[in-house]
Design a protein around this motif. Sequence first.
Motif, PDB file in Angstrom:
ATOM      1  N   ALA A 169      42.570  37.414  70.054  1.00 35.42           N
ATOM      2  CA  ALA A 169      42.735  36.887  71.414  1.00 35.42           C
ATOM      3  C   ALA A 169      44.093  36.203  71.618  1.00 35.42           C
ATOM      4  O   ALA A 169      44.741  36.365  72.659  1.00 35.42           O
ATOM      5  N   SER A 170      44.560  35.435  70.626  1.00 39.02           N
ATOM      6  CA  SER A 170      45.828  34.705  70.800  1.00 39.02           C
ATOM      7  C   SER A 170      46.947  35.393  70.013  1.00 39.02           C
ATOM      8  O   SER A 170      46.670  36.015  68.985  1.00 39.02           O
ATOM      9  N   THR A 202      49.240  40.522  69.207  1.00 45.20           N
ATOM     10  CA  THR A 202      47.766  40.416  69.137  1.00 45.20           C
ATOM     11  C   THR A 202      47.109  41.611  68.425  1.00 45.20           C
ATOM     12  O   THR A 202      45.877  41.675  68.365  1.00 45.20           O
ATOM     13  N   TYR A 238      37.691  38.709  65.944  1.00 40.56           N
ATOM     14  CA  TYR A 238      38.610  39.837  66.191  1.00 40.56           C
ATOM     15  C   TYR A 238      37.802  41.099  66.449  1.00 40.56           C
ATOM     16  O   TYR A 238      36.637  41.213  66.052  1.00 40.56           O
TER      17      TYR A 238
END
Length: 385
Positions: A169-170, A202, A238
């Motif tokens: 996500a980050s 990412t 993830y």
Amino acid sequence: MTEKYDYAIVGAGCSGLSLAVELFHSVPAGSRIALIDPRRNYHMDRLWCFWNTQSHRFIDAVRNEWTRWKVRYNGKEVVHESSRFAYQYLPAETFYAAALQEIESYSSADLLLGTKAEKIIETNETATVVTDKGPIQAWLVFDGRNSPGRHVGSGYLLQHYAGQRVRVASPVFSPSTMTLMDFDIPQRGGISFMYVLPFSPTEALIEPTVFSMSPHEPSVYAQMIRDYLQSRFGVADYKILFQEQGIIPMTTQRHQSYDTERIIPIGTAGGVVKGSTGYGFNAIQEISQRIAAGISGDCLNPLPEPRGELATILDRIFLSFLKRHPKAAPRVFFNLFKRVPPHHLIPFLSDKADLLDMAKVIFAMPTLPFIREAFHSMRAREVAV
Ligand SMILES: Cc1cc2nc3c(=O)[nH]c(=O)nc-3n(C[C@H](O)[C@H](O)[C@H](O)COP(=O)(O)OP(=O)(O)OC[C@H]3O[C@@H](n4cnc5c(N)ncnc54)[C@H](O)[C@@H]3O)c2cc1C
């Protein structure tokens, strides 16, 4: 009834398809070529990475590249940057699509999928592939059969790995630098390192790679990936986008040989994949070009060797060292990258080394242990390295 061809390629994977494409460009028009493979289709089953040390017919299929790579050991990193060499990424799906397009446009090629070769024999100045769908006869047969399970229990050191392309996500990955080897992971069950291809901040391929005599259970690699994402990037969640797994024999021996010049092992079976590194794509392209250039009618002359004698001797010594001194391996790899600049090291890793490149690599090795290993590997030529 026996089907008759000029050339038959058994195993239409990387080496079989690459050779077929080279033959289309070199043999007389109308030469009949059969490709035999039990698979029923092609899908994204692996990815190839290599340094751009040579030209080949699949350059348009390359999808990404890095000009910086690093090796990490004991909390230290060595980063190599090269304006001359890029580390390129070519996904299997684009390779297969490009090769299949060429096959379609060559009208006298038959791609016989869903067909398993049982054996290949010499018959009256031709060779015959005995398949589960009937015999196929050809002047020359190229044997590129390979499957992962084939090398387990062979007595060779194995390079085994299972990677996942993940999305997080980050933004945590740095796409400018790929990680060739990160040895700062638990060294359990063999020489272990993490290989990381960062495609974007990412998205990355995270691939635990191990050199040992037998592969791990799939769950072990998955756990290694989880642990690595957590410890190196602080990532717990993830999405897995793609997975690949491989087992490559780390040896200088050919895996298949025949008493006849009509049956020629290619690819992994022909010892083309470099035992000390597991790189095979470039060597497969080069040997396919040399085979195609050496074919004259019903014979191939001379049979090209995958690499020179000195490179083979160095590989044999290095593999013998890895097998007998696994604990020293991470430091040896790290020092190799620290001491040898990329313009000498990359040709060596890519089987393109000249004498100066080889000398630089030899002098970067721990002298006494490698001299001892050279004597050991000379005495133990029959040992499987
Ligand atoms: C997952 C993975 C990733 C890799 N990544 C890299 C990389 O990044 N860079 C690099 O340079 N090298 C890499 N390699 C090493 C090497 O380049 C590849 O293994 C390459 O695919 C080898 O080509 P090959 O033709 O020998 O084998 P394959 O491509 O595996 O083809 C063998 C073919 O034989 C067929 N076959 C099996 N049994 C029979 C039978 N009885 N009859 C007929 N056909 C049969 C199979 O179906 C298959 O299609 C990788 C290997 C693997 C496994």
